[in-house]
Design a protein around this motif. Sequence first.
Motif, PDB file in Angstrom:
ATOM      1  N   ASP C  13       0.716  -1.266  -0.088  1.00 13.18           N
ATOM      2  CA  ASP C  13      -0.102   0.054   0.145  1.00 13.18           C
ATOM      3  C   ASP C  13       0.904   1.301   0.145  1.00 13.18           C
ATOM      4  O   ASP C  13       0.345   2.333  -0.143  1.00 13.18           O
ATOM      5  CB  ASP C  13      -1.120   0.186   1.113  1.00 13.18           C
ATOM      6  CG  ASP C  13      -0.234  -0.151   2.376  1.00 13.18           C
ATOM      7  OD1 ASP C  13       0.924  -0.075   2.602  1.00 13.18           O
ATOM      8  OD2 ASP C  13      -0.804  -0.463   3.635  1.00 13.18           O
ATOM      9  N   ARG C  25      -1.598   3.881  -1.502  1.00 14.54           N
ATOM     10  CA  ARG C  25      -2.900   3.385  -2.304  1.00 14.54           C
ATOM     11  C   ARG C  25      -3.923   3.861  -1.938  1.00 14.54           C
ATOM     12  O   ARG C  25      -4.318   4.010  -0.819  1.00 14.54           O
ATOM     13  CB  ARG C  25      -2.491   1.568  -2.080  1.00 14.54           C
ATOM     14  CG  ARG C  25      -3.721   0.990  -2.749  1.00 14.54           C
ATOM     15  CD  ARG C  25      -3.591  -0.414  -2.620  1.00 14.54           C
ATOM     16  NE  ARG C  25      -4.281  -1.122  -3.749  1.00 14.54           N
ATOM     17  CZ  ARG C  25      -4.079  -2.580  -3.571  1.00 14.54           C
ATOM     18  NH1 ARG C  25      -3.397  -3.080  -3.019  1.00 14.54           N
ATOM     19  NH2 ARG C  25      -4.802  -3.183  -4.694  1.00 14.54           N
ATOM     20  N   ILE C  27      -7.628   2.901  -1.882  1.00 16.04           N
ATOM     21  CA  ILE C  27      -8.164   1.663  -2.034  1.00 16.04           C
ATOM     22  C   ILE C  27      -9.702   1.897  -2.777  1.00 16.04           C
ATOM     23  O   ILE C  27     -10.246   0.943  -3.155  1.00 16.04           O
ATOM     24  CB  ILE C  27      -8.520   0.935  -0.489  1.00 16.04           C
ATOM     25  CG1 ILE C  27      -9.306   2.001   0.234  1.00 16.04           C
ATOM     26  CG2 ILE C  27      -7.436   0.393   0.089  1.00 16.04           C
ATOM     27  CD1 ILE C  27      -9.941   1.550   1.533  1.00 16.04           C
ATOM     28  N   ASP C  28     -10.088   3.108  -2.883  1.00 18.88           N
ATOM     29  CA  ASP C  28     -11.514   3.306  -3.566  1.00 18.88           C
ATOM     30  C   ASP C  28     -11.241   3.431  -5.171  1.00 18.88           C
ATOM     31  O   ASP C  28     -11.901   3.336  -5.996  1.00 18.88           O
ATOM     32  CB  ASP C  28     -11.950   4.449  -3.400  1.00 18.88           C
ATOM     33  CG  ASP C  28     -12.284   4.736  -1.604  1.00 18.88           C
ATOM     34  OD1 ASP C  28     -12.807   3.411  -1.184  1.00 18.88           O
ATOM     35  OD2 ASP C  28     -12.148   5.491  -0.921  1.00 18.88           O
ATOM     36  N   TRP C  33      -3.102  -1.202  -7.878  1.00 21.77           N
ATOM     37  CA  TRP C  33      -1.973  -0.441  -7.209  1.00 21.77           C
ATOM     38  C   TRP C  33      -1.136   0.139  -8.073  1.00 21.77           C
ATOM     39  O   TRP C  33      -0.618   1.123  -7.881  1.00 21.77           O
ATOM     40  CB  TRP C  33      -1.408  -1.030  -5.824  1.00 21.77           C
ATOM     41  CG  TRP C  33      -0.393  -0.678  -5.154  1.00 21.77           C
ATOM     42  CD1 TRP C  33       0.584  -1.592  -4.578  1.00 21.77           C
ATOM     43  CD2 TRP C  33      -0.124   0.569  -4.734  1.00 21.77           C
ATOM     44  NE1 TRP C  33       1.182  -0.877  -3.840  1.00 21.77           N
ATOM     45  CE2 TRP C  33       0.972   0.539  -3.841  1.00 21.77           C
ATOM     46  CE3 TRP C  33      -0.646   2.034  -4.848  1.00 21.77           C
ATOM     47  CZ2 TRP C  33       1.896   1.530  -3.430  1.00 21.77           C
ATOM     48  CZ3 TRP C  33       0.129   2.992  -4.435  1.00 21.77           C
ATOM     49  CH2 TRP C  33       1.106   2.785  -3.484  1.00 21.77           C
TER      50      TRP C  33
END
Lengths: 360, 85, 209
Positions: C13, C25, C27-28, C33
Motif C-alpha cells: 500500500d 494506495r 483503496i477506492d 495499485w
Amino acid sequence: MTYIGAEVIVSPLGETAEENWLALSDDQSGITLVEDVGYNQENIYLSKILSLSGQNRFHQLVVKALSEIQQQIDPQVFGSKKTLVILSSTKGALYSNVTDQFESCVSAIVQQFGLANQPVVISNACISGVLAINTAGNFIREKIYDNVIVVGCDIISDFVLYGFQCLFAISNQPCVPFDTTRNGITLGEGCGAVVVSASKEIFHKQPLQLLTGTSANDANHISGPSRTGEGLFRSVTKTLQMNKVDKGEIDFVSAHGTATVYNDEMEAIAFDRAELSHIPLNSFKGYFGHTLGAAGVIETAASMQMIRNATLLKSKGFAKPGTSKLINVIEKNEVKSLQTILKTASGFGGGNASLMIRNL
Amino acid sequence: MDTLKEDLKKQIIEQLNLEEITPADIADDVLLFNDSGLGLDSIDALELIVLLEKYHGIQVTNPDEGKEAFKSIDTMAEYIRKRKS
Amino acid sequence: MSFITAYCHLTKDTCYVDGEIISKRDIDSEDAWFKQIYKEQEFVYPKFYKMDMLSQAGFLASELIKRAKPGIVTNYGDDEIALIFANKSASAATDQRFINSYEKNGSPSPSLFVYTLPNIVLGEIAILNKWYGENMFAVLPNFVPDFFLNYTQILLSGSSKAALCGWLEILGNEIDAFLFLVEKEASNALQFNHENLMKVAGQKESPIS
C-alpha cells in the motif's frame, strides 16, 4: 587458477559423464517421439528420461548428480564451510507445487549432503547454467568460497511444453540446430553438475581450468532473439578480453543452438561479428534436447568430455547450412586435441553468457 | 455496423489486456502492428491466434498465415469469413 | 569501496523513495495499485500495461530510482550497470496465471508464458534503458544481504561501475519490493556494507510519519 572438474551428466543417454560420452560418440540421441503429450494430445519429440518416475523427479535427478559428484571429489568438500552449492534451474519442481519450485528440494539436499551453507538458486532462463558456472568462478577468484558445486537441472512438464507449443516453437522433427530445415526446439530434461575449485587436490581425476566469463543483455526483446546478436557478441568479446585469450586460441565453440529459426540466425551473426565463424562449432541440442536451466551445465560437462577424449563431436541433425552468415558447424566426429573451448548460451529476458575451459 | 468487426475489437481488447483503449479507438483499417497504429508485437500476434480459436473456432497451425490476416480489423474479419465459408 | 546512492521500497500500500513516502494506495480507486503509481508519477511507457507484476514493480522502482538519481543515465556506459535481482518465489504468481490459462480458460496464453521466468524483469529494465550489462536473478529463501554484498562487489571489481540491485517478492496480496543502486564513486552517500544495507532494507518498517 580456478579448476573445474568432476563433471556429471544425467540424461536419457546415461547417468555419468562417461556413459553420456559413449552414447554421444556413438551418435545416439535421447530424443524420441512421445505419444499424446501435447496440449491437443499431439505426439511430440522429447528427450525424456523414461526410467525416472514418481512425483519428485526434479529432486531425484539433483540427488543422483550430487551423489555421483561425491564419488569424484574429496568427501570433506561437501560439509565444508568454504563450499557453496549453486542450483541452476528455470522451473524446478513447479510441476508438483507452483509456490515451492526450489525451496523444499534445496532444504532436503542441505540435510542429505550435510551442506554448511545455504545453496543459491540461479534462475535466469536458458543462460542459468553458464551464469551459474561463471558465478562459481567469480566466488572462487574473490576467495569468498574455496569450492562451488554447480548443479543444473530441469524437468519436462506440461507447463513448459504447452508454453513452447503456444509460441509455435516446438519442432515437428528431432531438432536440427543451424540446419536450413530447422523449425523449433525439442525439449529435454536432465541434470548436469561440475565442481569449481581453487584446489586441484580435491579432484580424484585431473580437472581442467575454468576461464570465467561474462553475461550481457541484448536490450532488445524479452522473448525474441536480437537481430544483430549484440548481447552475445558483447559477452563473447568481453570473456575473451577479460581472460586475455586471443580468438585464434579457441579450438571449439559449444554454441547454444536451440534450432529455432531466429535464435540460430542470431548466433551465427554474433559469431561472425566476433570473427569466430571459422572455428569448429556444435550444438548439443540434437543429443539432449533443450534442457533449459540445465543446458549450460550439461553442455559444459559434455564439452569437457570432448577435451578429455580429444574429439570434435558433430552437431547432430545438421546437414545443410541454414543461417545468413556461414559458420563452421561440425559435420562428422574428428579426433583432435582441444586446448581451449568457448561455451555460450542465450535466452529469454535477453540474456547471453559465455565461459571458456582450458586443458591443463 | 459490422457486428463481426465490433466483436473483434472487444475480443482483442479483452484477449490482449489492452488498457485505456475502447473499441471506438480502433478504426477498421488501422494497422494493428504498426507503432502509429495499435503497436502490437509478435507475442500479441500469437494471442490473436488464441483468440481466433477461442471465439471463432478457427485453428491457425502456421503463424505466418496469421501475419497477413492480422494486418487490420478489416483483414481479420475477411479472414474469418473466408475460413468459415 | 562502494556506496548505496538511492533506493526504493514498494509494499502492498505504500511506495517510498530514499525512505520517504511518495505514494499511498487509494483503496477506492478502480485502478490496480501499480497502475495508480504509474499514472500518479506520469510515466509514459505503454508496454507497462503488458507486463506482469514482477516486471511492473521492477519498472516502477527502477524508474523512481532514476528520477532520484538522474546521473545514472548519463554517468555510465551502456554496459556498465549490472542488474542483480533475487526473490523467494521466482515467477510463481505469473506461473499460476499461465496454468489457469490452459487448465481453466481453454488455451495456454503466449503473453503469460513469456513472463513465467523471474529474470524477465531484468530484460524489461535492460530494454527500456538500452543497458547491455551483466544480469543475475537468484532465488533465495529470504533477503540475504551477503548475497547482494558479495555479488555486487564481484561485478564492481570487473567491468561494471554500478549495480542496480533488487529484492522483488510478489505473491498473492503480498508485495515486498526493494531496489537499491550501488555506485563505486559517490559523495555524501551511505557506504555499501552489511549494516547499512540492513538499515536501508528495513527502512520501510518504520515509515516516516
